[in-house]
Design an enzyme around this catalytic site. Structure first.
Site, mmCIF file in Angstrom:
data_model
loop_
_atom_site.group_PDB
_atom_site.id
_atom_site.type_symbol
_atom_site.label_atom_id
_atom_site.label_comp_id
_atom_site.label_asym_id
_atom_site.label_seq_id
_atom_site.Cartn_x
_atom_site.Cartn_y
_atom_site.Cartn_z
ATOM 1 N N ASP A 83 0.833 -1.205 0.000
ATOM 2 C CA ASP A 83 0.000 0.000 0.000
ATOM 3 C C ASP A 83 0.869 1.257 0.000
ATOM 4 O O ASP A 83 1.973 1.259 0.547
ATOM 5 C CB ASP A 83 -0.896 -0.038 1.248
ATOM 6 C CG ASP A 83 -2.045 0.941 1.148
ATOM 7 O OD1 ASP A 83 -2.271 1.514 0.066
ATOM 8 O OD2 ASP A 83 -2.721 1.133 2.173
ATOM 9 N N SER A 96 -7.074 -5.972 -5.761
ATOM 10 C CA SER A 96 -8.222 -6.496 -5.017
ATOM 11 C C SER A 96 -9.491 -6.393 -5.866
ATOM 12 O O SER A 96 -9.516 -5.637 -6.846
ATOM 13 C CB SER A 96 -8.417 -5.702 -3.721
ATOM 14 O OG SER A 96 -8.857 -4.393 -4.029
ATOM 15 N N GLU A 129 -12.005 -4.849 -5.063
ATOM 16 C CA GLU A 129 -12.425 -3.449 -4.924
ATOM 17 C C GLU A 129 -11.641 -2.525 -5.873
ATOM 18 O O GLU A 129 -12.120 -1.466 -6.254
ATOM 19 C CB GLU A 129 -12.214 -2.969 -3.478
ATOM 20 C CG GLU A 129 -13.153 -3.608 -2.448
ATOM 21 C CD GLU A 129 -12.701 -4.987 -1.983
ATOM 22 O OE1 GLU A 129 -11.557 -5.399 -2.258
ATOM 23 O OE2 GLU A 129 -13.532 -5.684 -1.333
ATOM 24 N N ASN A 130 -10.435 -2.923 -6.276
ATOM 25 C CA ASN A 130 -9.612 -2.077 -7.143
ATOM 26 C C ASN A 130 -10.222 -1.837 -8.536
ATOM 27 O O ASN A 130 -9.859 -0.893 -9.226
ATOM 28 C CB ASN A 130 -8.193 -2.640 -7.304
ATOM 29 C CG ASN A 130 -7.324 -2.426 -6.085
ATOM 30 O OD1 ASN A 130 -6.387 -3.173 -5.834
ATOM 31 N ND2 ASN A 130 -7.624 -1.402 -5.288
ATOM 32 N N ARG A 149 1.997 -4.970 6.106
ATOM 33 C CA ARG A 149 1.245 -3.933 5.386
ATOM 34 C C ARG A 149 2.034 -2.635 5.444
ATOM 35 O O ARG A 149 2.427 -2.178 6.520
ATOM 36 C CB ARG A 149 -0.142 -3.708 5.969
ATOM 37 C CG ARG A 149 -0.895 -2.645 5.139
ATOM 38 C CD ARG A 149 -2.344 -2.502 5.468
ATOM 39 N NE ARG A 149 -2.971 -1.641 4.463
ATOM 40 C CZ ARG A 149 -4.216 -1.711 4.062
ATOM 41 N NH1 ARG A 149 -5.015 -2.607 4.567
ATOM 42 N NH2 ARG A 149 -4.691 -0.872 3.150
ATOM 43 N N ARG A 178 -5.269 -2.090 8.606
ATOM 44 C CA ARG A 178 -6.458 -2.853 8.206
ATOM 45 C C ARG A 178 -6.001 -4.104 7.447
ATOM 46 O O ARG A 178 -4.894 -4.134 6.925
ATOM 47 C CB ARG A 178 -7.311 -2.045 7.214
ATOM 48 C CG ARG A 178 -7.939 -0.812 7.740
ATOM 49 C CD ARG A 178 -8.883 -0.247 6.676
ATOM 50 N NE ARG A 178 -8.177 0.288 5.535
ATOM 51 C CZ ARG A 178 -7.657 1.510 5.485
ATOM 52 N NH1 ARG A 178 -7.766 2.311 6.531
ATOM 53 N NH2 ARG A 178 -7.034 1.936 4.408
HETATM 54 C C1 FPP Z 1 -1.679 0.318 -3.397
HETATM 55 O O1 FPP Z 1 -1.303 1.632 -3.573
HETATM 56 C C2 FPP Z 1 -1.248 -0.572 -4.453
HETATM 57 C C3 FPP Z 1 -2.056 -1.170 -5.376
HETATM 58 C C4 FPP Z 1 -3.494 -0.941 -5.433
HETATM 59 C C5 FPP Z 1 -1.569 -2.098 -6.372
HETATM 60 C C6 FPP Z 1 -0.239 -2.746 -6.157
HETATM 61 C C7 FPP Z 1 0.443 -2.836 -7.443
HETATM 62 C C8 FPP Z 1 1.774 -2.721 -7.645
HETATM 63 C C9 FPP Z 1 2.725 -2.657 -6.552
HETATM 64 C C10 FPP Z 1 2.370 -2.641 -9.017
HETATM 65 C C11 FPP Z 1 2.191 -3.773 -9.949
HETATM 66 C C12 FPP Z 1 2.182 -5.146 -9.382
HETATM 67 C C13 FPP Z 1 2.924 -6.181 -9.823
HETATM 68 C C14 FPP Z 1 2.725 -7.543 -9.257
HETATM 69 C C15 FPP Z 1 3.984 -6.022 -10.840
HETATM 70 P P1 FPP Z 1 -2.442 2.731 -3.550
HETATM 71 O O2 FPP Z 1 -2.638 3.204 -4.948
HETATM 72 O O3 FPP Z 1 -3.659 2.218 -2.873
HETATM 73 O O4 FPP Z 1 -1.767 3.848 -2.664
HETATM 74 P P2 FPP Z 1 -2.508 4.995 -1.848
HETATM 75 O O5 FPP Z 1 -3.333 4.313 -0.804
HETATM 76 O O6 FPP Z 1 -1.378 5.783 -1.285
HETATM 77 O O7 FPP Z 1 -3.334 5.773 -2.854
#
Ligand code: FPP
Length: 245
Positions: free
Chosen positions: A18, A63, A65-66, A186, A192
């Site tokens: 995250d 996820s 939710e994403n 995390r 969470r």
């Molecule tokens: C959370 O950051 C991260 C994600 C939703 C996706 C994770 C993806 C990667 C690390 C890159 C690609 C993955 C692979 C396996 C190559 P956020 O956007 O929720 O951060 P924020 O809460 O600060 O907005």
């Protein structure tokens, strides 16, 4: 690395990656650039886990939710995943990493799905470490899906209600071939579990760090493992029971 006790390694580490968005704000770049930097952390952490001797690494890459994020961001995340799979296949083969996934893979774009299937197949005989990517994953969906499959098997006469135990229930989850995580990490200072491995984390040790995912690298992982190794896992028992007193 020297600080890690080889005899007390967590067998399975799960990570909620995250803070890519916040990293991009702090560094005045686009959110997509933050994810790109996050993908570099993924490479570094996979490599480090393999070197340390971790057997299973599960990464919460996307996820359920994403899907609600802006289309452009979802597309960029899929693109990064694709790029990762293409560029890392060789590395996975060379270092004995086997790719697995959990989540609703059917929901992913055709191209990504095909690439995943190919990578899973090509790495299926590797036994150095399992890299398990959670994609379009939701813990509650997984549990509901398990209940549905159990009901189907009961209907088909394959099992009866008496066959349902904690162990057999686990067999119906996406993680049926993977032990429960010993350590959950995390990043980014959130406390969470966000619908991640809800059933599997009953006894998992949690490690939270304020470090944003794009900044989370080798040394940060070692710090988390050392912290884990200083803890005592009792699984509901007393300390005396564990030490045999
Ligand atoms: C959370 O950051 C991260 C994600 C939703 C996706 C994770 C993806 C990667 C690390 C890159 C690609 C993955 C692979 C396996 C190559 P956020 O956007 O929720 O951060 P924020 O809460 O600060 O907005």
């Amino acid at each position: 690395m020297e600080r890690i006790e080889k005899t007390k390694l967590p067998q399975h580490i799960a990570i909620i990656m995250d803070g890519n968005g916040r990293w991009s704000k702090v560094n005045s770049v686009s959110r997509i650039e933050g994810h790109r930097k996050g993908a570099e952390s993924v490479r570094d952490i996979v490599k480090t886990c393999r070197e340390i001797g971790i057997r299973y690494l599960t990464l919460y890459a996307f996820s359920v939710e994403n899907w609600l994020r802006p289309t452009k961001e979802v597309r960029a995340l899929m693109g990064l995943l694709e790029k990762f799979l293409r560029s890392e296949l060789r590395e996975m083969e060379d270092s004995g990493i086997r790719l697995m996934t959990i989540g609703d893979i059917e929901a992913l774009p055709e191209k990504v799905k095909k690439l995943l299937q190919k990578t899973i197949e090509k790495t299926s005989n590797n036994n150095g470490m399992v890299l398990n990517l959670a994609l379009s994953y939701g813990g509650r969906d997984e549990i509901v899906g398990a209940v549905e499959k159990i009901l189907e098997d009961i209907d088909a006469g394959k099992i009866g209600p008496a066959d349902i135990t904690k162990e057999t229930f686990s067999d119906y989850l996406h993680t049926s071939d993977i032990p429960d995580p010993d350590l959950l990490i995390r990043t980014s200072g959130e406390y969470r579990i966000s619908n991640f491995l809800l059933w599997q984390m009953a006894y998992t040790e949690f490690y939270f760090t304020g470090t944003l995912w794009p900044d989370f690298r080798r040394e940060n992982l070692i710090e988390a493992i050392v912290d884990y190794q200083e803890r005592e896992r009792r699984f509901g028992r007393t300390s005396d029971q564990l030490s045999g007193d």
